[in-house]
Write an enzyme that holds these catalytic residues in place. Sequence first.
Site, short mmCIF file in Angstrom:
data_model
loop_
_atom_site.label_atom_id
_atom_site.label_comp_id
_atom_site.label_asym_id
_atom_site.label_seq_id
_atom_site.Cartn_x
_atom_site.Cartn_y
_atom_site.Cartn_z
N TYR A 155 -1.55 -0.13 10.19
CA TYR A 155 -1.70 -0.55 8.80
C TYR A 155 -0.45 -0.17 8.00
O TYR A 155 0.05 -0.97 7.22
CB TYR A 155 -2.94 0.10 8.20
CG TYR A 155 -3.23 -0.27 6.77
CD1 TYR A 155 -3.70 -1.53 6.43
CD2 TYR A 155 -3.04 0.66 5.74
CE1 TYR A 155 -3.97 -1.87 5.12
CE2 TYR A 155 -3.31 0.33 4.42
CZ TYR A 155 -3.77 -0.94 4.12
OH TYR A 155 -4.04 -1.27 2.80
N SER A 174 0.84 -1.19 0.00
CA SER A 174 0.00 0.00 0.00
C SER A 174 0.88 1.24 0.00
O SER A 174 2.00 1.24 0.53
CB SER A 174 -0.91 0.03 1.23
OG SER A 174 -1.56 1.28 1.36
#
Length: 252
Positions: free
Chosen positions: A158, A143
Site C-alpha cells: 500500500y 496517503s
Amino acid sequence: MNFQDRVAFITGAGSKRGIGRETAKQLAYRGATVILADIDFEGVKEAAEEINAQNGKASPVQLDVTNRAQVSSVVQEIVGKFGKIDILVNNAGITRPTRVLEIPEEEWDLIFRVNVKSIYYLTQEVLPHMKRQHYGRIVNLGSVSGKRGGGVFGGSHYSAAKAAVAGFTKAVAREMAPFGITCNAVAPGLIGTDITGGMLTEEVKKEIIKGVPVGRIGTVTDVAYTIAFLASEQAGYITGEEIDINGGMHID
C-alpha cells in the site's frame, strides 16, 4: 468556491462514511454536477439520491476502476450526456495490513491495480476531453503511508502504491500545465472512514491520537474540503503538489 456549470467525476464514492461521498457532497452543494462511481452501485445510488434530495445534481454509475473497457465506456457516457468532464477525483482505493514477508503476489497486484493502475486508466481516458476545452482539475488520493513508509493499517504494498500515485501526479502536472489542467494529490493520515472503522477500536484510537499533534482522528470532511479547493478555479496556480492532511502526524 463556486462550481456552477462544472461537471465532476468522483470514483470510490459509494461508501457511507467515505471520502468520495463527502467530496461529491461538497462539490454538489457548491453547484457542480457530480457523477458518483463505484463498484457498489447501491452505495452510489443512495449517495446520489441524498444529494438530489438537497437540490444538488448527482448521477450514479457502476464502475470497476480496474477494468479499462468499463472506464472508457463510462467516460464516453458522461461526456456524451454532459458534454465534458471538468473535474476528476481519483478516490477509489483499498488497503491491506499484511506484513511484507506475508504478502502474496496476488495481493500485491490487487493493491496496485486498484490504487495505481486505475488512476492511469481514468486519467488517460479523461485528459483528451480536458485538453480539448483547455481546462481541467485532477485530484488523486495519496496517503501518509506513501511518505513515511507504512501506516497504521496499510502494508508495504500500500505504501509503495501511494508513493507511485505521488510520482504519477507530479509527472502529469508537468505535462498538462500548458493546457490549463492541474493535477494534485492529497495525502490523508488516519481518517475515520468505513475502511478503518472495523479496526479502529477505542484502545487503538487512543494510542494513535498520542502521535497526532492536533489530538484527534481526521474526518472525511477534513479531506473533502481540501479536495474541493484543489478542484476549484481558485487553485489554478497549484499543480504537482501533494497536500498533507494528517493533523501533524507527519510533517515534511
